[in-house]
Design a protein around this motif. Sequence first.
Motif, PDB file in Angstrom:
ATOM      1  N   PHE A  49     -15.747 -10.288 -30.225  1.00 31.73           N
ATOM      2  CA  PHE A  49     -16.730 -10.702 -29.220  1.00 31.73           C
ATOM      3  C   PHE A  49     -17.415 -12.042 -29.517  1.00 31.73           C
ATOM      4  CE2 PHE A  49     -16.598  -6.027 -28.708  1.00 31.73           C
ATOM      5  CZ  PHE A  49     -16.143  -5.997 -27.392  1.00 31.73           C
ATOM      6  N   LEU A  50     -17.585 -12.400 -30.783  1.00 29.67           N
ATOM      7  CA  LEU A  50     -18.213 -13.683 -31.099  1.00 29.67           C
ATOM      8  C   LEU A  50     -17.176 -14.783 -31.244  1.00 29.67           C
ATOM      9  CD1 LEU A  50     -20.629 -15.457 -31.799  1.00 29.67           C
ATOM     10  CD2 LEU A  50     -20.409 -14.685 -34.182  1.00 29.67           C
ATOM     11  N   PHE A  51     -16.191 -14.569 -32.100  1.00 30.21           N
ATOM     12  CA  PHE A  51     -15.203 -15.613 -32.349  1.00 30.21           C
ATOM     13  C   PHE A  51     -14.412 -15.971 -31.098  1.00 30.21           C
ATOM     14  CE2 PHE A  51     -14.592 -15.101 -37.239  1.00 30.21           C
ATOM     15  CZ  PHE A  51     -15.945 -15.330 -37.404  1.00 30.21           C
ATOM     16  N   HIS A  52     -14.184 -14.999 -30.221  1.00 31.48           N
ATOM     17  CA  HIS A  52     -13.367 -15.259 -29.038  1.00 31.48           C
ATOM     18  C   HIS A  52     -14.191 -15.420 -27.768  1.00 31.48           C
ATOM     19  CE1 HIS A  52      -9.169 -15.051 -30.427  1.00 31.48           C
ATOM     20  NE2 HIS A  52      -9.696 -14.374 -31.435  1.00 31.48           N
ATOM     21  N   TYR A  53     -15.504 -15.504 -27.921  1.00 31.65           N
ATOM     22  CA  TYR A  53     -16.341 -15.740 -26.748  1.00 31.65           C
ATOM     23  C   TYR A  53     -16.332 -17.239 -26.419  1.00 31.65           C
ATOM     24  CZ  TYR A  53     -20.363 -15.988 -23.632  1.00 31.65           C
ATOM     25  OH  TYR A  53     -21.179 -16.212 -22.566  1.00 31.65           O
ATOM     26  N   LYS A  54     -16.079 -17.557 -25.167  1.00 33.89           N
ATOM     27  CA  LYS A  54     -16.048 -18.954 -24.733  1.00 33.89           C
ATOM     28  C   LYS A  54     -17.413 -19.314 -24.157  1.00 33.89           C
ATOM     29  CE  LYS A  54     -11.073 -19.158 -24.024  1.00 33.89           C
ATOM     30  NZ  LYS A  54      -9.950 -19.476 -23.105  1.00 33.89           N
ATOM     31  N   PHE A  55     -18.206 -19.987 -24.972  1.00 35.86           N
ATOM     32  CA  PHE A  55     -19.531 -20.394 -24.547  1.00 35.86           C
ATOM     33  C   PHE A  55     -19.426 -21.417 -23.415  1.00 35.86           C
ATOM     34  CE2 PHE A  55     -19.755 -19.096 -28.956  1.00 35.86           C
ATOM     35  CZ  PHE A  55     -20.880 -18.280 -28.988  1.00 35.86           C
ATOM     36  N   PRO A  56     -20.348 -21.392 -22.454  1.00 36.27           N
ATOM     37  CA  PRO A  56     -20.256 -22.300 -21.299  1.00 36.27           C
ATOM     38  C   PRO A  56     -20.601 -23.741 -21.659  1.00 36.27           C
ATOM     39  CG  PRO A  56     -22.271 -20.994 -21.191  1.00 36.27           C
ATOM     40  CD  PRO A  56     -21.467 -20.444 -22.336  1.00 36.27           C
ATOM     41  N   GLY A  57     -20.047 -24.658 -20.889  1.00 40.62           N
ATOM     42  CA  GLY A  57     -20.388 -26.061 -21.017  1.00 40.62           C
ATOM     43  C   GLY A  57     -19.665 -26.766 -22.141  1.00 40.62           C
ATOM     44  N   ALA A  58     -19.862 -28.077 -22.212  1.00 39.21           N
ATOM     45  CA  ALA A  58     -19.205 -28.893 -23.238  1.00 39.21           C
ATOM     46  C   ALA A  58     -19.701 -28.532 -24.630  1.00 39.21           C
ATOM     47  CB  ALA A  58     -19.453 -30.376 -22.957  1.00 39.21           C
ATOM     48  N   ILE A  59     -21.002 -28.300 -24.755  1.00 37.87           N
ATOM     49  CA  ILE A  59     -21.554 -27.916 -26.058  1.00 37.87           C
ATOM     50  C   ILE A  59     -21.001 -26.552 -26.463  1.00 37.87           C
ATOM     51  CG2 ILE A  59     -23.650 -27.306 -27.315  1.00 37.87           C
ATOM     52  CD1 ILE A  59     -25.132 -29.405 -25.681  1.00 37.87           C
ATOM     53  N   GLY A  60     -20.917 -25.643 -25.478  1.00 36.49           N
ATOM     54  CA  GLY A  60     -20.354 -24.326 -25.765  1.00 36.49           C
ATOM     55  C   GLY A  60     -18.913 -24.403 -26.219  1.00 36.49           C
ATOM     56  N   ALA A  61     -18.137 -25.277 -25.589  1.00 36.07           N
ATOM     57  CA  ALA A  61     -16.741 -25.457 -25.983  1.00 36.07           C
ATOM     58  C   ALA A  61     -16.643 -25.994 -27.402  1.00 36.07           C
ATOM     59  CB  ALA A  61     -16.039 -26.396 -25.001  1.00 36.07           C
ATOM     60  N   ARG A  62     -17.560 -26.886 -27.757  1.00 37.55           N
ATOM     61  CA  ARG A  62     -17.577 -27.435 -29.108  1.00 37.55           C
ATOM     62  C   ARG A  62     -17.909 -26.340 -30.124  1.00 37.55           C
ATOM     63  NH1 ARG A  62     -15.808 -30.825 -33.006  1.00 37.55           N
ATOM     64  NH2 ARG A  62     -17.478 -31.485 -34.406  1.00 37.55           N
ATOM     65  N   ILE A  63     -18.877 -25.492 -29.794  1.00 37.65           N
ATOM     66  CA  ILE A  63     -19.249 -24.386 -30.683  1.00 37.65           C
ATOM     67  C   ILE A  63     -18.072 -23.443 -30.864  1.00 37.65           C
ATOM     68  CG2 ILE A  63     -20.712 -22.333 -30.897  1.00 37.65           C
ATOM     69  CD1 ILE A  63     -22.915 -23.937 -29.476  1.00 37.65           C
ATOM     70  N   HIS A  64     -17.407 -23.109 -29.750  1.00 39.47           N
ATOM     71  CA  HIS A  64     -16.248 -22.209 -29.826  1.00 39.47           C
ATOM     72  C   HIS A  64     -15.139 -22.818 -30.684  1.00 39.47           C
ATOM     73  CE1 HIS A  64     -13.206 -19.320 -28.738  1.00 39.47           C
ATOM     74  NE2 HIS A  64     -12.468 -20.264 -28.163  1.00 39.47           N
TER      75      HIS A  64
END
Length: 220
Positions: free
Chosen positions: A87-102
């Motif tokens: 759930f954490l490692f494969h969660y796709k956070f929204p937005g450009a910052i979220g993509a960077r975090i993922h």
Amino acid sequence: MAETSEDTGYGLTRDSEALRASPRLFENPVLDKMSRVHWSVPLFIYVPVVALLAVLSLRSFDALGVLAATALGYFIWTLIEYFGHRFLFHYKFPGAIGARIHFLIHDVHHIHPNDPLRLVMPALLSGPIMLIAYTVLRSIFGLPLVYPVLMGFIIGYLGYDMIHYYVHHGEPRTRVGLALRRAHMLHHFRDPTRGFGVSAPWWDYVFGTAFVRQRSAGGA
């Protein structure tokens, strides 16, 4: 230099250089260097911690009590490993910052799964996890029971890191080793929505995310 391809053995062929690449993650050279970790580093950091926790535990409980509490801590780790990966490692956070975090958390590993220096957790990640674990476990179990429970938790983490490195760069010969490698390679190269238990694959069966071998039409 001509590109070479590598047969993953799971229905896909990918560029071998891409599989092994170790891209720069941070502009800051110190941070980037700290993101790359030799597989033995967690052992040097946490085996002394485990030894200290063992001494503290045996001062307060008999050997059977320490063993039981350590097993409980290990059990807790395996759940954290499974749910964290799923759930954490494969969660796709929204937005450009979220993509960077993922990308930093896990996607870089799926893009370059054979990077030998990014297969175990850097201290920048494992350290905060252990501090949070100590805080939560202490609030639940109190002192001194937190010592053997935390010891089992850290042993579980070390097992996860070592197994993760082994299934990518080792040569399993045993049935267990081959099964662990197969499940993790299928997670990488066939279906990333299954096979989340790297060192504790039983949770995939419990929660319905295991890779199940398909029987042939003849029932073989």
